[in-house]
Design an enzyme around this catalytic site. Structure first.
Site, PDB file in Angstrom:
ATOM      1  N   ARG A  15      35.071  54.558  46.130  1.00  0.00           N
ATOM      2  CA  ARG A  15      35.109  53.942  45.074  1.00  0.00           C
ATOM      3  C   ARG A  15      35.775  52.630  44.914  1.00  0.00           C
ATOM      4  O   ARG A  15      35.127  51.713  45.048  1.00  0.00           O
ATOM      5  CB  ARG A  15      35.687  54.898  43.759  1.00  0.00           C
ATOM      6  CG  ARG A  15      35.296  54.728  42.480  1.00  0.00           C
ATOM      7  CD  ARG A  15      35.733  53.251  41.793  1.00  0.00           C
ATOM      8  NE  ARG A  15      37.252  53.441  41.668  1.00  0.00           N
ATOM      9  CZ  ARG A  15      37.884  52.221  41.367  1.00  0.00           C
ATOM     10  NH1 ARG A  15      37.406  51.065  40.890  1.00  0.00           N
ATOM     11  NH2 ARG A  15      39.302  52.373  41.185  1.00  0.00           N
ATOM     12  N   ASP A  16      36.987  52.396  44.885  1.00  0.00           N
ATOM     13  CA  ASP A  16      37.542  51.035  44.908  1.00  0.00           C
ATOM     14  C   ASP A  16      37.253  50.086  46.132  1.00  0.00           C
ATOM     15  O   ASP A  16      37.165  49.052  45.982  1.00  0.00           O
ATOM     16  CB  ASP A  16      39.059  51.289  44.618  1.00  0.00           C
ATOM     17  CG  ASP A  16      39.738  49.968  44.367  1.00  0.00           C
ATOM     18  OD1 ASP A  16      39.394  49.107  43.715  1.00  0.00           O
ATOM     19  OD2 ASP A  16      40.994  50.130  44.679  1.00  0.00           O
ATOM     20  N   HIS A 207      49.620  51.376  43.991  1.00  0.00           N
ATOM     21  CA  HIS A 207      48.293  50.956  44.551  1.00  0.00           C
ATOM     22  C   HIS A 207      48.607  49.574  44.811  1.00  0.00           C
ATOM     23  O   HIS A 207      48.427  48.721  44.037  1.00  0.00           O
ATOM     24  CB  HIS A 207      47.361  51.231  43.104  1.00  0.00           C
ATOM     25  CG  HIS A 207      45.861  51.003  43.683  1.00  0.00           C
ATOM     26  ND1 HIS A 207      44.935  51.837  43.563  1.00  0.00           N
ATOM     27  CD2 HIS A 207      45.275  49.667  43.937  1.00  0.00           C
ATOM     28  CE1 HIS A 207      43.797  51.293  43.999  1.00  0.00           C
ATOM     29  NE2 HIS A 207      44.136  50.182  44.262  1.00  0.00           N
ATOM     30  N   HIS A 209      47.668  46.172  46.667  1.00  0.00           N
ATOM     31  CA  HIS A 209      46.842  45.233  47.558  1.00  0.00           C
ATOM     32  C   HIS A 209      47.529  44.268  48.564  1.00  0.00           C
ATOM     33  O   HIS A 209      48.669  43.907  48.244  1.00  0.00           O
ATOM     34  CB  HIS A 209      45.979  44.374  46.617  1.00  0.00           C
ATOM     35  CG  HIS A 209      45.050  45.274  45.680  1.00  0.00           C
ATOM     36  ND1 HIS A 209      44.540  44.742  44.684  1.00  0.00           N
ATOM     37  CD2 HIS A 209      44.491  46.558  46.017  1.00  0.00           C
ATOM     38  CE1 HIS A 209      43.348  45.887  44.129  1.00  0.00           C
ATOM     39  NE2 HIS A 209      43.793  46.964  44.886  1.00  0.00           N
ATOM     40  N   CYS A 240      39.686  43.971  44.326  1.00  0.00           N
ATOM     41  CA  CYS A 240      39.118  44.002  42.977  1.00  0.00           C
ATOM     42  C   CYS A 240      38.000  43.030  42.748  1.00  0.00           C
ATOM     43  O   CYS A 240      38.714  41.801  42.922  1.00  0.00           O
ATOM     44  CB  CYS A 240      40.210  44.076  41.992  1.00  0.00           C
ATOM     45  SG  CYS A 240      39.851  44.192  40.245  1.00  0.00           S
ATOM     46  N   ASN A 249      42.593  46.588  49.566  1.00  0.00           N
ATOM     47  CA  ASN A 249      43.611  47.803  49.470  1.00  0.00           C
ATOM     48  C   ASN A 249      44.362  47.961  50.863  1.00  0.00           C
ATOM     49  O   ASN A 249      43.760  47.663  51.800  1.00  0.00           O
ATOM     50  CB  ASN A 249      42.787  49.064  49.049  1.00  0.00           C
ATOM     51  CG  ASN A 249      42.097  48.983  47.945  1.00  0.00           C
ATOM     52  OD1 ASN A 249      42.902  48.914  46.742  1.00  0.00           O
ATOM     53  ND2 ASN A 249      40.705  49.326  47.775  1.00  0.00           N
TER      54      ASN A 249
HETATM   55 MG    MG Z   1      42.656  48.443  44.504  1.00  0.00          MG
END
Ligand code: MG
Length: 300
Positions: A15-16, A207, A209, A240, A249
């Site tokens: 997803r991300d 989370h 990056h 993002c 990520n």
């Molecule tokens: Mg992310």
């Protein structure tokens, strides 16, 4: 060092990761990726999002993808939603866990969600009530918990206030996102120390990056601070699309390599994960954004 014996990895690549790719990715590729990730031993996989296909065209086929993956009873599949329409689709699909999102920065909230933080919390509260009543569990993301690409610094009190609200709404896991990827380990320590005064860190995920190459150091600091849930993305996919300048990520295989070295159990097979990383990179016609995947290939 004070470290946990086990860590929970939340794999966000399908997803991300994929939502941020510019090229078209077929449903078959997504399905194959998710099946491979579950065969790696990853027990928590974010498989897609049921949001506006106009805003996030890469995720327009998430329902079809979910319907066609080989469901593994050992895996919790996670679907991101933004509103009631998304929740209705989740109820149709039968997904048992959802993710909702908000931001700790007003500027980011306006830019990404087109509403202020309070309005987005109201939306989430209503979604949580309905989801919990239907037996669906909820994870929440707080974007910009450690900085914002538009307004820079974010107040720790604001992050804590939002986390407390999400906890009250019934979200059992709250993922703190370093959306621009600017955080350093000192900031991570301060935020987690502050948040641990109001919420148990067992419910907190991180989370990161890797824009400034700090993700691994930040993860180590989070583990030492008492967090054991880490979001990561196979092959370092994503970032993002709504945060200018944010790079990918942190790569799941880099995280697993770190955790293996520390003797922290994850249940993930690193060799299979590296193969999966190369599979998706080749499907996207790129190299993995992962030091571990590149080093393994160079060693062969
Ligand atoms: Mg992310």
């Amino acid at each position: 060092m004070n470290l946990p014996a086990t860590a929970k990895i939340v794999e966000v690549g399908p997803r991300d990761g994929l939502q941020n790719q510019s090229q078209c990715i077929s449903a078959d590729t997504k399905i194959a990726l998710i099946n491979q990730l579950s065969a790696c031993g990853l027990g928590h996989i974010e498989v897609g999002s049921l949001v506006s296909p106009k805003r996030v065209p890469q995720m327009a086929d998430s329902a079809r993808v979910y319907q066609n993956i080989k469901l593994n009873s050992q895996v919790q599949y996670l679907m991101l939603i933004a509103n009631k329409k998304g929740l209705d689709k989740v109820l149709e699909l039968g997904t048992k866990r959802i993710a909702v999102f908000c931001a700790a920065s007003e500027a980011f909230s306006q830019n990404n969600m087109h509403c202020d933080i309070n309005a987005s919390l109201h939306t989430i509260q209503a979604l949580c009530q309905q989801a919990l009543a239907a037996g669906i569990s909820i994870r929440a993301y707080i974007s910009c918990a450690l900085g914002c690409p538009f307004q820079g610094q974010v107040n720790i009190r604001q992050v804590i206030h939002i986390a407390e609200k999400l906890d009250q709404f019934g979200c059992d896991e709250i993922s703190l996102g370093d959306t621009p990827g600017t955080a350093t380990a000192g900031q991570v320590k301060s935020l987690l120390e502050a948040i641990s005064q109001s919420l148990p860190l067992e419910h907190i995920a991180v989370h990161f990056h890797n824009s400034y190459g700090q993700a691994m150091a930040n993860i180590l600091m989070a583990l030492q601070s008492g967090v054991h849930i880490i979001d990561s993305s196979v092959s370092g996919l994503g970032g993002c699309p709504f945060a200018p300048g944010a790079s990918g990520n942190v790569a799941t295989e880099d995280v697993i390599y770190l955790l293996n070295g520390l003797g922290i159990e994850t249940g993930v097979d690193l060799d299979k994960l590296i193969s999966t990383s190369w599979f998706i990179s080749q499907a996207l016609n790129q190299q993995p954004a992962s030091a571990t995947a590149l080093a393994y290939r160079a060693k062969k």
